[in-house]
Motif scaffolding. Structure first.
Motif, PDB file in Angstrom:
ATOM      1  N   SER A 251       0.894  -1.136   0.129  1.00 21.88           N
ATOM      2  CA  SER A 251      -0.047  -0.313  -0.006  1.00 21.88           C
ATOM      3  C   SER A 251       0.981   1.061  -0.034  1.00 21.88           C
ATOM      4  N   ALA A 252       1.912   1.140   0.867  1.00 17.71           N
ATOM      5  CA  ALA A 252       2.570   2.478   0.939  1.00 17.71           C
ATOM      6  C   ALA A 252       3.507   2.768  -0.154  1.00 17.71           C
ATOM      7  N   ALA A 253       4.049   1.447  -0.874  1.00 15.63           N
ATOM      8  CA  ALA A 253       4.728   1.577  -1.949  1.00 15.63           C
ATOM      9  C   ALA A 253       3.972   2.061  -3.117  1.00 15.63           C
ATOM     10  N   GLY A 254       2.758   1.810  -3.207  1.00 17.75           N
ATOM     11  CA  GLY A 254       1.855   2.358  -4.412  1.00 17.75           C
ATOM     12  C   GLY A 254       1.790   3.926  -4.354  1.00 17.75           C
ATOM     13  N   LYS A 255       1.605   4.289  -2.979  1.00 18.24           N
ATOM     14  CA  LYS A 255       1.577   5.859  -2.771  1.00 18.24           C
ATOM     15  C   LYS A 255       2.592   6.512  -2.941  1.00 18.24           C
ATOM     16  N   PHE A 256       3.707   5.831  -2.657  1.00 14.82           N
ATOM     17  CA  PHE A 256       5.087   6.474  -2.865  1.00 14.82           C
ATOM     18  C   PHE A 256       5.265   6.533  -4.388  1.00 14.82           C
ATOM     19  N   ALA A 257       4.936   5.383  -5.204  1.00 18.63           N
ATOM     20  CA  ALA A 257       5.224   5.433  -6.777  1.00 18.63           C
ATOM     21  C   ALA A 257       4.400   6.516  -7.268  1.00 18.63           C
ATOM     22  N   ALA A 258       3.268   6.655  -6.597  1.00 20.53           N
ATOM     23  CA  ALA A 258       2.450   8.005  -7.540  1.00 20.53           C
ATOM     24  C   ALA A 258       2.854   9.257  -7.162  1.00 20.53           C
ATOM     25  N   ALA A 259       3.367   9.445  -5.681  1.00 21.42           N
ATOM     26  CA  ALA A 259       3.723  10.720  -5.249  1.00 21.42           C
ATOM     27  C   ALA A 259       5.207  11.010  -5.958  1.00 21.42           C
TER      28      ALA A 259
ATOM     29  N   GLY B  42      13.155  17.349  -1.339  1.00 21.21           N
ATOM     30  CA  GLY B  42      12.869  18.442  -1.010  1.00 21.21           C
ATOM     31  C   GLY B  42      12.804  18.322   0.518  1.00 21.21           C
ATOM     32  N   GLU B  43      11.449  18.759   1.017  1.00 19.51           N
ATOM     33  CA  GLU B  43      11.360  18.673   2.397  1.00 19.51           C
ATOM     34  C   GLU B  43      10.933  17.372   2.855  1.00 19.51           C
ATOM     35  N   LYS B  44      10.395  16.395   1.875  1.00 23.06           N
ATOM     36  CA  LYS B  44       9.794  15.259   1.986  1.00 23.06           C
ATOM     37  C   LYS B  44      11.004  14.190   2.239  1.00 23.06           C
ATOM     38  N   LEU B  45      10.917  13.256   3.146  1.00 29.94           N
ATOM     39  CA  LEU B  45      11.806  12.276   3.527  1.00 29.94           C
ATOM     40  C   LEU B  45      11.135  10.948   3.580  1.00 29.94           C
ATOM     41  N   VAL B  46      11.889  10.035   2.877  1.00 30.49           N
ATOM     42  CA  VAL B  46      11.182   8.529   2.783  1.00 30.49           C
ATOM     43  C   VAL B  46      12.418   7.530   3.124  1.00 30.49           C
ATOM     44  N   TYR B  47      12.016   6.416   3.717  1.00 25.45           N
ATOM     45  CA  TYR B  47      12.942   5.443   3.724  1.00 25.45           C
ATOM     46  C   TYR B  47      12.179   4.167   3.054  1.00 25.45           C
ATOM     47  N   LEU B  48      12.768   3.715   2.075  1.00 28.24           N
ATOM     48  CA  LEU B  48      12.415   2.293   1.505  1.00 28.24           C
ATOM     49  C   LEU B  48      13.055   1.230   1.955  1.00 28.24           C
ATOM     50  N   ASP B  49      12.354   0.349   2.623  1.00 30.15           N
ATOM     51  CA  ASP B  49      12.774  -0.931   2.965  1.00 30.15           C
ATOM     52  C   ASP B  49      12.503  -2.053   1.883  1.00 30.15           C
ATOM     53  N   PHE B  50      13.388  -2.766   1.472  1.00 31.01           N
ATOM     54  CA  PHE B  50      13.218  -3.625   0.549  1.00 31.01           C
ATOM     55  C   PHE B  50      13.137  -4.818   0.931  1.00 31.01           C
ATOM     56  N   CYS B  51      12.159  -4.927   1.876  1.00 30.83           N
ATOM     57  CA  CYS B  51      11.616  -6.061   2.158  1.00 30.83           C
ATOM     58  C   CYS B  51      10.601  -6.949   1.791  1.00 30.83           C
ATOM     59  N   SER B  52      10.005  -5.952   0.810  1.00 28.53           N
ATOM     60  CA  SER B  52       8.991  -6.574   0.005  1.00 28.53           C
ATOM     61  C   SER B  52       9.229  -6.496  -1.477  1.00 28.53           C
TER      62      SER B  52
END
Length: 721
Positions: A164-172, A199-209
């Motif tokens: 779910s989070a991956a989908g939102k991230f891909a769109a954003a 920019g101001e947005k920070l994300v950590y992608l966990d390659f567990c899935s």
């Protein structure tokens, strides 16, 4: 005058033994009382301070002269009556030297020093001033201890670890133009996640899935999204192991920091941040730290980009250093196939040879001893065999390579020790170690190629260092035989620039005679020998050509007459004449070298043909030896650096052409002016043509660039034809 005996004693350290001497001890040790020790030193000189004594006057004779006349001053007054006449003449001829030496060896005790006990009290250091000094003089550990501590920001970031989070991230992320990346690693270089700052947005992608990995792969492979990072080669390599490409990368702050100041050899992100942002903490291998690192890289990017622009380094970065990151990552990922069975055979042969040499050494020494113990070897050489001590270290008599080489003419043992050390190092460093470094999964050897280590711009190799495999000995050459093709029916292709540094010298100096020799395809060393010696080329002997070759390459490294005399075993005067004749025949070479050195003095740095900078602050050193070394560096750096730029440009061209032509052959190794390829069956002629064309046209010179290409079943046969 304060001297030993007036509440002053000498503490003399010899090895691990300390001797305390009063006035009587000084006289017993040096033969004169403390008041006359400088008289003796005025005659003998002092090697520690490079003060030359009177030729032919050793310590014993100096003591005799001082005692016979009561003092050096009285000896000078009596100089015209000194016997025998030969000694009198020698002292008369060196009267000025003696007077100068006496002044140099005498410690002045009348300096106008004001004493204030209050100023000697211990106080807390000025940490800010100390930190600036430690940074200036590159005392890295001390500077790190005093660095202003930045408070780790409590950054808020989004953790992407499910579908779910991956989908939102891909769109954003599709709305973002530029992002900065910082990876997190598991053991064995496995990429397990990546922090992203947009920019101001920070994300950590966990390659567990799989979903997160798929979203990340799409992002990394999208060339429309600009990526900035630190050590992008490592990130690329980690992504390649996950079958993911990185596209759209534009700035590596580690490589940029290296280009701005190439002298450091190491560029931790925390130190780059400290230098350009004023604060930085060491980053750990965790999600929180990776997010902080990504933010730091984001802040560094515009600062370093401006620094590159101000120094005229943008083109070098954009056309050479940045595209090279992808090339090196691919080389490291591909690795080289290794014939471990051949190395096993070589190991047994080396063991037998080492056993044989050990027997020779023990017989020559007259008794067995631990060959690997410098202390025991020293005892055998200098106490048991009574060989002369060549030089001393803090721990005793030196047994290094230079010492053993000089002693080899007097006894067979030193030469046997040198041979033993050579083979033992070959065995431990390569024959034993290389099979242990073969990757269990790929069954290949994956060395690292380092882009930000050398100040010259050359690449270095590590884990293992494949650029240092010795090729002058048969056993060293045999190690290259173990590097083979990964494909049945494949082969190894070696491509080597011919005399590229001399060709660059011909281009830079615009010397017509040197250029014409290259344009005519002549043997440049034979041409040089003929010109300097004033004989026809056909009459140049092998030894004369070898001497000219030494001069040709020695000129590139600012070799002195003394260095040339040592290299060729000739008198210094003869070497001076050879160099003088060389510059008379190649006058524009001399003009270019002098001009290059003066420009380096004026600017504080020198430039390659690609405008790479090499800073040489030591050119202003008060230390003669340091300054002379810096001058040799200033002469060589533009030439060697241009050669480094050239082969990097060639590697980038070749890498792109191999991809464009859909060839399966792989570039697997770079060793200074040589490139090595693992060629897929049936592709040899196409790869030969492609490699030759790319290497020849990687840079425009006023003389032709020549490349030697050979192929064979292994690296040894490919390199030597």
């Amino acid at each position: 005058v304060v001297k030993v005996g007036d509440r002053i004693k000498v503490y003399r350290l010899e090895g691990d033994k300390v001797t305390v001497m009063d006035a009587k001890g000084v006289e017993e040790r040096w033969g004169v009382d403390p008041a006359h020790l400088t008289d003796v030193m005025a005659l003998t000189g002092d090697a520690t301070d490079d003060i030359q004594g009177v030729p032919g006057i050793g310590p014993k004779r100096a003591v005799e002269l001082v005692k016979a006349h009561g003092s050096l001053d009285q000896m000078i007054r009596d100089i015209d009556s000194i016997e025998p006449p030969e000694r009198r003449k020698l002292l008369q001829e060196n009267r000025q030297r003696i007077a100068l030496n006496q002044m140099l060896v005498t410690i002045r005790t009348d300096a106008p020093v004001e004493f204030d006990a209050e100023k000697l009290l211990r106080r807390p250091p000025d940490a800010e001033q100390l930190y600036r000094l430690f940074r200036l003089w590159e005392f890295k550990r001390l500077a790190r201890d005093l660095a202003p501590k930045a408070q780790p920001p409590a950054l808020s970031y989004e953790r992407v670890e499910d579908a779910s989070a991956a989908g939102k991230f891909a769109a954003a992320v599709r709305t973002v133009q530029t992002i900065t990346l910082h990876p997190v690693w598991q053991e064995a270089g496995v990429l397990c996640g990546c922090a992203i700052a947009a920019g101001e947005k920070l994300v950590y992608l966990d390659f567990c899935s799989k979903e997160v990995m798929a979203a990340a792969a799409a992002l990394f492979a999208d060339p429309a999204i600009e990526k900035i990072g630190y050590d992008l080669k490592s990130l690329r390599l980690g992504l390649l192991k996950r079958d993911v490409e990185l596209r759209g990368d534009s700035l590596d702050v580690m490589v940029a920091a290296y280009l701005i100041d190439p002298s450091k050899g190491d560029y931790p992100l925390s130190e780059i941040a400290q230098e350009y942002l004023g604060a930085g903490e060491p980053f750990s291998n965790s999600a929180d730290s990776a997010v902080c690192a990504a933010r730091t890289v984001h802040s560094l990017a515009p600062v370093l980009t401006e620094q590159l622009r101000q120094r005229g380094l943008e083109t070098l970065y954009r056309e050479i250093e940045h595209p090279l990151i992808e090339v090196l990552a691919r080389i490291e990922f591909s690795g080289m196939a290794l014939d471990v069975d051949l190395l096993s055979v070589l190991r047994r042969q080396l063991d037998e040879e080492l056993d044989r040499i050990t027997g020779e050494i023990n017989a020559s020494a007259g008794k067995p001893f631990n060959i690997n113990s410098p202390k025991q070897l020293s005892e055998i050489l200098f106490q048991h065999l009574k060989l002369p001590v060549v030089k001393r270290t803090k721990t005793g008599c030196s047994t290094d390579e230079e010492v053993l080489q000089r002693l080899s003419a007097q006894h067979p043992l030193p030469q046997a020790i040198l041979r033993y050390r050579e083979l033992a190092k070959l065995k431990s460093t390569y024959v034993d170690a290389l099979p242990q470094m073969v990757d269990a999964r790929t069954r290949r050897l994956h060395a690292s190629f380092n882009q930000t280590v050398t100040a010259t711009g050359r690449l270095s190799s590590s884990n293992p260092n494949l650029q240092n495999i010795p090729v002058r000995t048969e056993q060293g050459r045999q190690i290259r035989r173990a590097f083979v093709s990964r494909w049945k029916g494949g082969c190894i292709l070696a491509a080597d620039y011919s005399q590229i540094e001399l060709r660059i010298l011909a281009h830079l100096s615009q010397d017509e005679i040197l250029q014409e020799a290259f344009k005519g395809g002549q043997d440049i060393h034979r041409v040089t020998a003929a010109i300097v010696l004033g004989i026809p080329e056909g009459e140049v002997s092998g030894d004369q050509r070898a001497a000219a070759k030494t001069v040709n390459f020695g000129i590139l490294y600012g070799m002195s007459a003394f260095g040339l005399s040592k290299a060729l075993g000739m008198e210094v005067a003869h070497a001076e004449q050879f160099i003088r004749e060389y510059f008379q025949r190649y006058p524009k070479v001399k003009i270019y070298l002098d001009r290059s050195l003066q420009e380096a003095r004026d600017l504080g740095y020198c430039l390659t043909l690609f405008q790479r900078r090499r800073y040489i602050p030591q050119l202003k050193s008060d230390n003669v030896a340091v300054r002379q070394f810096a001058e040799r560096t200033a002469i060589n750096a533009p030439i060697q650096g241009s050669a480094a730029d050239l082969i990097k440009a060639a590697m980038i061209r070749i890498h792109r052409e191999l991809k464009t032509q859909n060839l399966r052959s792989i570039m697997v190794l770079q060793v200074h002016d040589e490139l090595v390829f693992d060629v897929y069956p049936g592709e040899l002629e196409r790869v030969r043509s492609l490699v030759s064309d790319c290497m020849v046209h990687a840079m425009d010179l006023d003389v032709p660039i020549q490349v030697h290409l050979n192929s064979g079943p292994n690296w040894l046969e490919a390199a030597h034809g």
